[in-house]
Write a protein that holds these residues in place. Structure first.
Motif, PDB file in Angstrom:
ATOM      1  N   LEU A 129      -4.210  10.428  10.508  1.00 41.69           N
ATOM      2  CA  LEU A 129      -4.859  11.304  11.479  1.00 41.69           C
ATOM      3  C   LEU A 129      -4.648  12.745  11.041  1.00 41.69           C
ATOM      4  O   LEU A 129      -3.527  13.131  10.705  1.00 41.69           O
ATOM      5  CB  LEU A 129      -4.253  11.088  12.873  1.00 41.69           C
ATOM      6  CG  LEU A 129      -4.613  12.125  13.952  1.00 41.69           C
ATOM      7  CD1 LEU A 129      -6.090  12.013  14.336  1.00 41.69           C
ATOM      8  CD2 LEU A 129      -3.723  11.938  15.184  1.00 41.69           C
ATOM      9  N   THR A 175      -9.889  10.723  11.568  1.00 41.98           N
ATOM     10  CA  THR A 175      -9.053   9.614  11.108  1.00 41.98           C
ATOM     11  C   THR A 175      -9.632   9.091   9.808  1.00 41.98           C
ATOM     12  O   THR A 175     -10.815   8.765   9.736  1.00 41.98           O
ATOM     13  CB  THR A 175      -8.989   8.490  12.152  1.00 41.98           C
ATOM     14  OG1 THR A 175     -10.317   8.155  12.598  1.00 41.98           O
ATOM     15  CG2 THR A 175      -8.170   8.904  13.360  1.00 41.98           C
ATOM     16  N   ILE A 190      -8.434   7.727  19.455  1.00 43.38           N
ATOM     17  CA  ILE A 190      -7.250   7.663  18.589  1.00 43.38           C
ATOM     18  C   ILE A 190      -6.300   6.578  19.065  1.00 43.38           C
ATOM     19  O   ILE A 190      -5.749   5.814  18.260  1.00 43.38           O
ATOM     20  CB  ILE A 190      -6.550   9.035  18.543  1.00 43.38           C
ATOM     21  CG1 ILE A 190      -7.450  10.057  17.841  1.00 43.38           C
ATOM     22  CG2 ILE A 190      -5.201   8.936  17.825  1.00 43.38           C
ATOM     23  CD1 ILE A 190      -6.990  11.491  17.988  1.00 43.38           C
TER      24      ILE A 190
END
Length: 395
Positions: free
Chosen positions: A370, A347, A155
């Protein structure tokens, strides 16, 4: 990168236990299986086997020429080197492990889970024999989850790709003006990629993104000249350290004397903006992807806009289109992806495009999000209004 790989292998072993699978066997060479970059991060030349067990053991069987790179990762409990044909090495290890279920990377629907070619499958059949062939199953459910549920470091890397993409957009907007061709605008994006040391997310090189003042479709920019009163759609993402962004923007070139875009264009943009908001609000852990698509799709239809011709959103990760669950309608072309459960750690993009006939305005504003434990958060800074390019004459 090793931090990401260790996190991904921990995930993989977790799913082996969750799905009660004894062994996950990946067989590849020359980059033939996209799962290799996701799980192991190496590029091999010869026949290479990666074996993960439910107990957490990690093995690789590789040629002598590939061994050093694989050993240097520090990911494996044992690296078994071979010369010649590795069939006996593979057979000996698998027979020692004696798994009841052997997961292989094949899939009927998901190309990113279908890295095992038919020839390599036949090789495994011959090497392991009939009894073990009956133990083969598809790794698709596990591989989709490992690819879809991003680790904390993944992420962070995706966020960096998004931040760079937005910087490049800002710098392009500072230089863009009427009189340029689509191609010249594309060159500005390439200049930005060179500046920040990234590549185009689509094909991992310095190719141009989609830039369109007309003929709205997935295509390279052409020689069409942008005039005052034109709109321009750009679809662009970068690959940063193996992870991708995917962001689109729509802008308007003011005519002489104009201080704002036409009301019709602003209304269309408002519809697209609120369709993204509707999808964002619907994107929660546990829902099926089609429900998020339906929220955006139904909102646009309620505003009198044409129906979206594609999915409202797709996953991003190591690929710009990263497989697994999607914000997609229940259309045959999307298969099971529309019914996939949305989960925390995914995501995805939101891109409810409005494509109007020639002579009318179209809008594409694509954002990256996200999925969290409670809903969703934007990773990209939203385009809140049409970007207006001031009239400076036609250069």
């Amino acid at each position: 990168m090793n931090t990401i790989l260790k996190q991904k292998l921990d995930q993989a072993i977790g799913y082996l236990n969750e799905y009660n699978v004894d062994l996950w066997l990946t067989y590849a060479s020359e980059g033939s299986d996209p799962a290799v970059s996701l799980l192991f991060g190496v590029k091999t030349v010869g026949k290479t086997f990666f074996l993960l067990t439910k107990s957490g053991k990690k093995y690789s069987i590789c040629s002598i020429i590939d061994a050093q790179e694989i050993e240097n990762t520090g990911l494996f409990d044992e690296v078994i080197k071979y010369q010649g044909d590795p069939a006996e090495n593979l057979k000996e290890l698998v027979y020692t492990l004696n798994p009841n279920k052997i997961a292989l990377n094949y899939s009927k629907l998901d190309n990113l889970c279908d890295g095992l070619t038919i020839g390599r499958y036949r090789y495994l059949e011959k090497a392991l024999g009939e009894d073990y062939c009956r133990r083969f199953i598809s790794s698709e459910p596990m591989l989709q989850m490992v690819r879809s549920i991003k680790s904390s470091e993944e992420i962070r890397t995706i966020q960096k790709a998004i931040d760079i993409t937005l910087k490049i957009y800002d710098e392009v907007f500072e230089e863009i003006h009427a009189g340029m061709t689509e191609y010249q605008v594309g060159e500005l994006f390439v200049k930005g990629m060179v500046k920040y040391g990234v590549t185009h997310a689509v094909n991992k090189d310095l190719s141009m993104p989609i830039v369109m003042k007309e003929r709205i479709s997935h295509r390279e920019p052409g020689m069409a000249v942008i005039e005052p009163g034109d709109f321009l759609i750009m679809d662009f993402g970068v690959d940063y350290n193996g992870y991708c962004s995917d962001i689109s923007r729509t802008i308007y070139f003011l005519k002489e004397g104009e201080t704002d875009a036409p009301e019709r264009f602003k209304d269309i943009f408002d519809a697209a903006y609120n369709a993204i908001s509707a999808a964002f609000d619907a994107a929660k852990p546990g829902v099926e992807g089609w429900t998020v698509d339906a929220a955006a799709r139904s909102y646009l239809l309620s505003r009198g806009m044409p129906e979206i011709t594609h999915a409202t959103g797709h996953q991003i990760g190591q690929y710009e289109h990263d497989g697994g669950a999607m914000f997609a309608p229940k259309w045959e072309r999307y298969g099971d992806a529309a019914y996939g459960k949305i989960q925390a750690g995914m995501t995805l993009t939101l891109e409810p495009t409005i494509l109007n006939p020639d002579g009318d305005f179209s809008v594409l504003c694509e954002e990256d999000i996200l999925i969290t434990e409670t809903g969703a958060e934007f990773l990209s800074t939203r385009q809140n209004s049409l970007f207006l390019v001031p009239f400076r004459g036609r250069k």
